[in-house]
Design a protein around this motif. Structure first.
Motif, PDB file in Angstrom:
ATOM      1  N   VAL A  44       0.853  -1.181   0.000  1.00  0.00           N
ATOM      2  CA  VAL A  44       0.000   0.000   0.000  1.00  0.00           C
ATOM      3  C   VAL A  44       0.890   1.232   0.000  1.00  0.00           C
ATOM      4  O   VAL A  44       1.774   1.367   0.846  1.00  0.00           O
ATOM      5  CB  VAL A  44      -0.929   0.012   1.236  1.00  0.00           C
ATOM      6  CG1 VAL A  44      -1.795   1.242   1.248  1.00  0.00           C
ATOM      7  CG2 VAL A  44      -1.780  -1.237   1.244  1.00  0.00           C
ATOM      8  N   ASP A  45       0.681   2.103  -0.979  1.00  0.00           N
ATOM      9  CA  ASP A  45       1.499   3.312  -1.076  1.00  0.00           C
ATOM     10  C   ASP A  45       0.846   4.451  -0.301  1.00  0.00           C
ATOM     11  O   ASP A  45       0.116   5.262  -0.862  1.00  0.00           O
ATOM     12  CB  ASP A  45       1.654   3.723  -2.546  1.00  0.00           C
ATOM     13  CG  ASP A  45       2.412   2.688  -3.339  1.00  0.00           C
ATOM     14  OD1 ASP A  45       3.207   1.964  -2.723  1.00  0.00           O
ATOM     15  OD2 ASP A  45       2.206   2.605  -4.552  1.00  0.00           O
ATOM     16  N   ARG A  46       1.071   4.467   0.988  1.00  0.00           N
ATOM     17  CA  ARG A  46       0.583   5.580   1.787  1.00  0.00           C
ATOM     18  C   ARG A  46       1.546   5.793   2.943  1.00  0.00           C
ATOM     19  O   ARG A  46       2.205   4.864   3.409  1.00  0.00           O
ATOM     20  CB  ARG A  46      -0.829   5.345   2.295  1.00  0.00           C
ATOM     21  CG  ARG A  46      -0.987   4.221   3.267  1.00  0.00           C
ATOM     22  CD  ARG A  46      -2.416   4.194   3.788  1.00  0.00           C
ATOM     23  NE  ARG A  46      -2.669   2.986   4.531  1.00  0.00           N
ATOM     24  CZ  ARG A  46      -2.488   2.858   5.831  1.00  0.00           C
ATOM     25  NH1 ARG A  46      -2.046   3.873   6.549  1.00  0.00           N
ATOM     26  NH2 ARG A  46      -2.735   1.717   6.439  1.00  0.00           N
ATOM     27  N   GLU A  47       1.610   7.024   3.369  1.00  0.00           N
ATOM     28  CA  GLU A  47       2.505   7.343   4.471  1.00  0.00           C
ATOM     29  C   GLU A  47       1.833   6.985   5.780  1.00  0.00           C
ATOM     30  O   GLU A  47       0.625   7.168   5.931  1.00  0.00           O
ATOM     31  CB  GLU A  47       2.832   8.835   4.447  1.00  0.00           C
ATOM     32  CG  GLU A  47       3.567   9.276   3.201  1.00  0.00           C
ATOM     33  CD  GLU A  47       3.813  10.765   3.174  1.00  0.00           C
ATOM     34  OE1 GLU A  47       3.728  11.408   4.230  1.00  0.00           O
ATOM     35  OE2 GLU A  47       4.096  11.275   2.090  1.00  0.00           O
ATOM     36  N   PRO A  48       2.588   6.495   6.750  1.00  0.00           N
ATOM     37  CA  PRO A  48       1.984   6.200   8.045  1.00  0.00           C
ATOM     38  C   PRO A  48       1.585   7.497   8.750  1.00  0.00           C
ATOM     39  O   PRO A  48       2.195   8.553   8.545  1.00  0.00           O
ATOM     40  CB  PRO A  48       3.088   5.474   8.806  1.00  0.00           C
ATOM     41  CG  PRO A  48       4.354   5.835   8.115  1.00  0.00           C
ATOM     42  CD  PRO A  48       3.996   6.151   6.694  1.00  0.00           C
ATOM     43  N   PHE A  49       0.531   7.425   9.565  1.00  0.00           N
ATOM     44  CA  PHE A  49       0.083   8.612  10.282  1.00  0.00           C
ATOM     45  C   PHE A  49       1.085   8.982  11.365  1.00  0.00           C
ATOM     46  O   PHE A  49       1.654   8.113  12.030  1.00  0.00           O
ATOM     47  CB  PHE A  49      -1.283   8.351  10.928  1.00  0.00           C
ATOM     48  CG  PHE A  49      -2.392   8.203   9.934  1.00  0.00           C
ATOM     49  CD1 PHE A  49      -2.811   9.272   9.166  1.00  0.00           C
ATOM     50  CD2 PHE A  49      -3.025   6.985   9.755  1.00  0.00           C
ATOM     51  CE1 PHE A  49      -3.836   9.139   8.248  1.00  0.00           C
ATOM     52  CE2 PHE A  49      -4.052   6.837   8.841  1.00  0.00           C
ATOM     53  CZ  PHE A  49      -4.456   7.916   8.089  1.00  0.00           C
ATOM     54  N   SER A  50       1.264  10.271  11.556  1.00  0.00           N
ATOM     55  CA  SER A  50       2.160  10.722  12.622  1.00  0.00           C
ATOM     56  C   SER A  50       1.449  10.553  13.965  1.00  0.00           C
ATOM     57  O   SER A  50       0.235  10.388  14.046  1.00  0.00           O
ATOM     58  CB  SER A  50       2.538  12.188  12.398  1.00  0.00           C
ATOM     59  OG  SER A  50       1.403  13.013  12.536  1.00  0.00           O
ATOM     60  N   ASP A  51       2.233  10.623  15.042  1.00  0.00           N
ATOM     61  CA  ASP A  51       1.669  10.468  16.382  1.00  0.00           C
ATOM     62  C   ASP A  51       0.676  11.574  16.701  1.00  0.00           C
ATOM     63  O   ASP A  51      -0.333  11.339  17.372  1.00  0.00           O
ATOM     64  CB  ASP A  51       2.788  10.459  17.427  1.00  0.00           C
ATOM     65  CG  ASP A  51       3.640   9.199  17.318  1.00  0.00           C
ATOM     66  OD1 ASP A  51       3.126   8.200  16.772  1.00  0.00           O
ATOM     67  OD2 ASP A  51       4.788   9.215  17.785  1.00  0.00           O
ATOM     68  N   GLU A  52       0.952  12.801  16.203  1.00  0.00           N
ATOM     69  CA  GLU A  52       0.039  13.918  16.469  1.00  0.00           C
ATOM     70  C   GLU A  52      -1.319  13.685  15.803  1.00  0.00           C
ATOM     71  O   GLU A  52      -2.366  13.924  16.388  1.00  0.00           O
ATOM     72  CB  GLU A  52       0.629  15.249  15.974  1.00  0.00           C
ATOM     73  CG  GLU A  52       1.899  15.681  16.674  1.00  0.00           C
ATOM     74  CD  GLU A  52       3.152  15.058  16.059  1.00  0.00           C
ATOM     75  OE1 GLU A  52       3.116  14.667  14.871  1.00  0.00           O
ATOM     76  OE2 GLU A  52       4.148  14.935  16.791  1.00  0.00           O
ATOM     77  N   VAL A  53      -1.273  13.214  14.531  1.00  0.00           N
ATOM     78  CA  VAL A  53      -2.520  12.967  13.798  1.00  0.00           C
ATOM     79  C   VAL A  53      -3.295  11.838  14.464  1.00  0.00           C
ATOM     80  O   VAL A  53      -4.516  11.918  14.631  1.00  0.00           O
ATOM     81  CB  VAL A  53      -2.215  12.640  12.320  1.00  0.00           C
ATOM     82  CG1 VAL A  53      -3.452  12.169  11.599  1.00  0.00           C
ATOM     83  CG2 VAL A  53      -1.621  13.843  11.628  1.00  0.00           C
ATOM     84  N   LEU A  54      -2.602  10.767  14.882  1.00  0.00           N
ATOM     85  CA  LEU A  54      -3.273   9.662  15.562  1.00  0.00           C
ATOM     86  C   LEU A  54      -3.903  10.123  16.872  1.00  0.00           C
ATOM     87  O   LEU A  54      -5.028   9.739  17.197  1.00  0.00           O
ATOM     88  CB  LEU A  54      -2.294   8.521  15.823  1.00  0.00           C
ATOM     89  CG  LEU A  54      -1.863   7.717  14.602  1.00  0.00           C
ATOM     90  CD1 LEU A  54      -0.772   6.724  14.976  1.00  0.00           C
ATOM     91  CD2 LEU A  54      -3.045   6.997  14.003  1.00  0.00           C
ATOM     92  N   ALA A  55      -3.188  10.963  17.624  1.00  0.00           N
ATOM     93  CA  ALA A  55      -3.722  11.458  18.891  1.00  0.00           C
ATOM     94  C   ALA A  55      -4.935  12.345  18.648  1.00  0.00           C
ATOM     95  O   ALA A  55      -5.949  12.248  19.372  1.00  0.00           O
ATOM     96  CB  ALA A  55      -2.640  12.224  19.651  1.00  0.00           C
ATOM     97  N   GLU A  56      -4.879  13.208  17.623  1.00  0.00           N
ATOM     98  CA  GLU A  56      -6.011  14.089  17.310  1.00  0.00           C
ATOM     99  C   GLU A  56      -7.225  13.271  16.872  1.00  0.00           C
ATOM    100  O   GLU A  56      -8.351  13.531  17.322  1.00  0.00           O
ATOM    101  CB  GLU A  56      -5.622  15.066  16.199  1.00  0.00           C
ATOM    102  CG  GLU A  56      -6.731  16.026  15.828  1.00  0.00           C
ATOM    103  CD  GLU A  56      -6.360  16.919  14.658  1.00  0.00           C
ATOM    104  OE1 GLU A  56      -7.285  17.579  14.140  1.00  0.00           O
ATOM    105  OE2 GLU A  56      -5.183  16.963  14.270  1.00  0.00           O
ATOM    106  N   ASN A  57      -7.011  12.259  16.012  1.00  0.00           N
ATOM    107  CA  ASN A  57      -8.121  11.419  15.561  1.00  0.00           C
ATOM    108  C   ASN A  57      -8.719  10.629  16.716  1.00  0.00           C
ATOM    109  O   ASN A  57      -9.939  10.453  16.795  1.00  0.00           O
ATOM    110  CB  ASN A  57      -7.664  10.472  14.457  1.00  0.00           C
ATOM    111  CG  ASN A  57      -7.401  11.199  13.155  1.00  0.00           C
ATOM    112  OD1 ASN A  57      -7.792  12.349  12.980  1.00  0.00           O
ATOM    113  ND2 ASN A  57      -6.705  10.536  12.246  1.00  0.00           N
TER     114      ASN A  57
END
Length: 169
Positions: free
Chosen positions: A89-102
């Protein structure tokens, strides 16, 4: 017609259902594209199995490179019929900030929906309580009639409330 053994069709060419199942599984197992049918499976097979197709000089160059002949008009569509590779899968992993916000948004949404649900439950329980109190306050002869459920269907020609006047022409 179906005979004792579960045959399909008529005459000596009739195929037993068990044989048909084995035939179908072998065809699907050997196909490079088991979910496709008919012409699509043929195109996928043409790409993977080296089935000769008509073509010109460009096709001969492609045959030299890949070992298969493919109709140039179909070449752009062949990747559609290939099975996707797992883990590619060609996608960038989510950053910790984005995961925490989600995660915070999901928790807030869950709290809000639970609050709405509790308000709805409170409203319904209050309505049921008031309904029972009103039923108990009725005289005995009316109370017996009020306790019988009304299962009569709504009239089919009833008018429903709308935001605009009905157009009868």
């Amino acid at each position: 017609a179906a005979a004792k053994g579960g045959a399909v069709g008529f005459g000596p060419g009739a195929m037993d259902l068990r044989a048909m199942g084995m035939w179908a599984s072998s065809v699907l197992a050997s196909s490079p594209c088991p979910w496709a049918t008919g012409r699509a499976r043929g195109y996928a097979a043409a790409k993977g199995k080296g089935i000769p197709q008509k073509g010109g000089k460009a096709d001969k160059k492609k045959v030299a490179r890949t070992g298969t002949r493919v109709d140039p008009a179909l070449a752009p569509f062949l990747p559609i019929f290939e099975r996707p590779e797992r883990g590619k899968v060609d996608r960038e992993p989510f950053s910790d900030e984005v995961l925490a916000e989600n995660s915070a948004r999901a928790k807030e949404y869950s709290r809000m929906k639970m609050k709405q649900h509790r308000e709805w439950q409170k409203d319904m329980s209050m309505k049921l309580k008031l309904k029972w109190e009103a039923t108990e306050a009725l005289p005995e002869d009316l109370k017996a009639h009020a306790m019988v459920p009304d299962d009569t269907p709504f009239p089919l020609n009833r008018r429903l409330p709308t935001d605009f006047p009905p157009n009868f022409k």
